[in-house]
Design an enzyme around this catalytic site. Structure first.
Site, mmCIF file in Angstrom:
data_model
loop_
_atom_site.group_PDB
_atom_site.id
_atom_site.type_symbol
_atom_site.label_atom_id
_atom_site.label_comp_id
_atom_site.label_asym_id
_atom_site.label_seq_id
_atom_site.Cartn_x
_atom_site.Cartn_y
_atom_site.Cartn_z
ATOM 1 C CE LYS A 1 3.136 0.115 4.527
ATOM 2 N NZ LYS A 1 2.478 -0.104 3.253
ATOM 3 C CD GLU B 1 -2.744 1.271 2.444
ATOM 4 O OE1 GLU B 1 -2.757 0.348 3.277
ATOM 5 O OE2 GLU B 1 -3.448 2.289 2.532
ATOM 6 N NE ARG C 1 3.714 -7.151 10.447
ATOM 7 C CZ ARG C 1 3.080 -6.611 9.412
ATOM 8 N NH1 ARG C 1 2.241 -7.337 8.694
ATOM 9 N NH2 ARG C 1 3.278 -5.361 9.089
HETATM 10 P P1 ATP Z 1 2.769 -1.950 7.625
HETATM 11 O O1 ATP Z 1 2.069 -2.379 8.871
HETATM 12 O O2 ATP Z 1 4.199 -1.693 7.812
HETATM 13 O O3 ATP Z 1 2.068 -0.840 6.897
HETATM 14 P P2 ATP Z 1 1.513 -3.684 5.826
HETATM 15 O O4 ATP Z 1 1.406 -5.155 5.919
HETATM 16 O O5 ATP Z 1 0.298 -2.880 6.057
HETATM 17 O O6 ATP Z 1 2.710 -3.230 6.720
HETATM 18 P P3 ATP Z 1 1.649 -3.489 3.001
HETATM 19 O O7 ATP Z 1 2.088 -2.335 2.204
HETATM 20 O O8 ATP Z 1 0.230 -3.857 2.978
HETATM 21 O O9 ATP Z 1 2.128 -3.218 4.474
HETATM 22 O O10 ATP Z 1 2.566 -4.746 2.714
HETATM 23 C C1 ATP Z 1 2.897 -5.260 1.448
HETATM 24 C C2 ATP Z 1 3.285 -6.699 1.633
HETATM 25 O O11 ATP Z 1 4.401 -6.784 2.522
HETATM 26 C C3 ATP Z 1 2.162 -7.493 2.244
HETATM 27 O O12 ATP Z 1 2.036 -8.707 1.546
HETATM 28 C C4 ATP Z 1 2.604 -7.695 3.657
HETATM 29 O O13 ATP Z 1 2.068 -8.883 4.177
HETATM 30 C C5 ATP Z 1 4.125 -7.701 3.544
HETATM 31 N N1 ATP Z 1 4.747 -7.281 4.800
HETATM 32 C C6 ATP Z 1 4.544 -6.128 5.465
HETATM 33 N N2 ATP Z 1 5.243 -6.115 6.606
HETATM 34 C C7 ATP Z 1 5.917 -7.283 6.681
HETATM 35 C C8 ATP Z 1 6.812 -7.870 7.619
HETATM 36 N N3 ATP Z 1 7.148 -7.255 8.738
HETATM 37 N N4 ATP Z 1 7.308 -9.094 7.346
HETATM 38 C C9 ATP Z 1 6.982 -9.724 6.208
HETATM 39 N N5 ATP Z 1 6.147 -9.235 5.283
HETATM 40 C C10 ATP Z 1 5.610 -8.022 5.504
HETATM 41 MG MG MG Z 2 -1.388 -2.531 5.106
#
Ligand code: ATP
Ligand code: MG
Length: 566
Positions: free
Chosen positions: A277, A43, A267
């Protein structure tokens, strides 16, 4: 742990349940003759962090191994939080990590298709417009132990729903006044299946579609269908989406579209680090750090500026593998991979961070001796350079003690040590300032020890680094420590958030370090080992004549200590 299948770069590909599933699906031709298609779906609401690197390496790694393809898809369904700046940084960071996507897509490209599919579900009696407020919907939802209650609007007929949804889309209703919900099962043990919201009314400018839309699809109504449109075979995501999988499948089944399958992995969490983020955004917005690329940030732009190499991050991600349970890895493990990679590629140089003047009384006044120095003992092709040696030098303040403690073998009065690549010197006397601090050490040298060895086989107990005073280049050096003082920055006392755990000493600026002259023209991003001190890289703030270095990681191998402990 390695399955023996190593790529040219030496990145290991440990076997794991996702890889095994892919092998199985290819064997049974689950997706026909096609090979696999993966995607990385960020995102654009912030910069990528090390956690995302794990997902990137997994998605691109799987496709590369099995001759498949990987798309980069922006999951841009929350216009209020998303920006072009984030899109740009994400594309840059994925490239920097070393990956090239096949398709570049945006969920917003599919808004028309998604809207058509919503209309189809309404027509099929599978979705309805609900006039309950967000609060009322929550109250009707029930709990893990109690079933939910039907909304009074649940049984509107398809015609009325189609009409209302069309008017939602046209902007006839205020924000938040109505939603479109899937009609599934208000008694489902899975809360995500209790008539989840598909569309909401929101007047917000979207960074790509502008003001075209005033309704936006929810993540759950956008993600699986986007996968399906792109014929993604294996949609890997983190474990918190496990409970969403039945819904992911439900939409695909109701619509009869390409059967992408979701698989969840753990994760990445690291000690002393926040990987979210939203929280990192707070650090940026409230100026706890200098920006998303502050070298203390766990963002890819932060660690890039800090001096981490893409290879080291890929090696780390390869080594940690994936599993079905969340855990927290030691930050020292990541640093171990950074050191390991820099050890191979970083040229060695000499730099003195906290200078103490050394005068070699018996060295000829005007003479400059160019001594040979090895650029990288790990890489013969890196060759040699010469370093000027002269009568007045700098050494580290830490490398001299007027009264040496026990087991201190560096320079002290009467003690002989080796100056790296130079000569043996013996401290004879000191000059102090009015406060009584030693400001100058007078030494003698043995001309027969040039290059650092004594022809008579005399041994010294330590070798210290140095820089010739007349030739030294000044530099600012930024030393970084952990951004948080505790292993789990989210654990705080009542009424506090993670900012209470910030390390007030995470940045120390040394304004007048002395570097050997070969560094005078060091360029932005270049990486070096400062002998005995650690790995350093040139910061983008650096200019010729005004050099700025970041300490990437210190030399001491804390990972080895960690391993010993466990
Ligand atoms: P954040 O909480 O940092 O915003 P998010 O999961 O909302 O993380 P996205 O932009 O939706 O962030 O993530 C893109 C991809 O990266 C998704 O498939 C998510 O599952 C993966 N991802 C995000 N954070 C991690 C992490 N700490 N370890 C492994 N994969 C991750
Ligand atoms: Mg997200």
């Amino acid at each position: 742990m390695s399955n023996g299948n190593n790529s040219e770069s030496g990145e290991s590909r440990p076997s794991n349940f996702i890889r095994d599933a892919v092998i199985d699906d290819l064997k049974t031709k689950k997706f026909g003759e096609a090979t696999i298609q993966t995607r990385f779906p960020p995102e654009p609401n912030g910069y990528l962090h090390i956690g995302h690197a794990k997902s990137i390496c997994l998605n691109f790694g799987l496709a590369a191994e099995f001759g498949g393809k990987t798309n980069l898809r922006f999951d841009d369904t929350n216009p209020e939080k998303e920006e072009q700046e984030y899109v740009d940084s994400i594309t840059q960071d994925v490239h920097w990590l070393g990956f090239n996507w096949d398709g570049l897509h945006y969920a917003s490209d599919y808004f028309d298709q998604l809207c058509d599919w919503a209309v189809k579900l309404i027509g099929d009696g599978k979705a309805y417009v609900d006039d309950l407020s967000a609060d009322e919907i929550r109250k009707h939802r029930g709990t893990l132990t109690e079933p939910g209650k039907d909304s009074p609007f649940r049984n509107r007929d398809a015609k009325e729903n189609l009409n209302l949804f069309e008017r939602m889309r046209k902007g006839e209703f205020p924000d938040g006044s109505r939603v479109l919900r899937a009609k599934i099962d208000m008694a489902s043990p899975n809360l995500n299946m209790r008539d989840p919201v598909m569309y909401r009314i929101l007047r917000a400018d979207h960074h790509r579609t502008g003001s075209k839309w005033c309704i936006y699809p929810m993540y759950d109504f956008a993600h699986g269908q986007s996968d399906s449109i792109e014929r993604v075979t294996h949609s890997v995501c983190t474990l918190e989406f496990e409970d969403h999988r039945p819904l992911y499948n439900w939409f695909i089944q109701q619509l009869g579209i390409f059967p992408s399958q979701q698989m969840e992995f753990d994760r990445l969490n690291l000690t002393f680090t926040l990987l979210s983020k939203r929280k990192l955004l707070k650090l940026v917005q409230e100026k706890y750090v200098s920006g998303w690329d502050d070298p203390r940030m766990p963002t890819l732009s932060g660690v890039r500026r800090r001096g981490y190499t893409p290879q080291s991050i890929r090696n780390f991600c390869g080594a940690i593998g994936v599993s079905k349970t969340n855990g927290t890895l030691d930050l020292a493990m990541l640093e171990h991979f950074v050191r390991e990679d820099l050890n191979k590629r970083a040229p060695r140089v000499m730099a003195v961070l906290r200078p103490l003047k050394v005068v070699i009384d018996n060295f000829p006044d005007a003479e400059v001796d160019q001594v040979d120095a090895i650029n990288n003992p790990e890489d013969e092709s890196a060759g040699k350079r010469t370093v000027p040696f002269s009568k007045v030098l700098y050494i580290e303040q830490d490398d001299f003690r007027e009264v040496p403690p026990k087991q201190y073998y560096r320079l002290s009065p009467g003690r002989e040590v080796r100056l790296r690549y130079g000569y043996f010197i013996t401290a004879q006397s000191v000059v102090k300032n009015e406060k009584g601090d030693v400001v100058e050490v007078h030494c003698t040298y043995d001309p027969a020890t040039r290059g650092g060895n004594s022809p008579d086989g005399r041994k010294v107990k330590s070798t210290i680094h140095w820089v010739s005073s007349a030739h030294a280049v000044d530099a600012e050096v930024r030393l970084y420590d952990k951004l948080f003082t505790v292993e789990d920055p989210d654990r705080t006392e009542e009424g506090h958030d993670f900012t209470a755990n910030l390390n007030p000493n995470s940045l120390e600026v040394i304004s007048q370090a002395k570097l050997e002259p070969s560094l005078a023209s060091a360029m932005n991003g270049e990486k070096y080992q400062f002998e005995r001190l650690g790995y350093f890289c040139v910061d983008p703030d650096s200019k010729v004549g005004n050099l700025v270095f970041n300490r990437t990681v210190a030399l001491k191998d804390s990972w080895a200590r960690v391993q010993k402990r466990s």
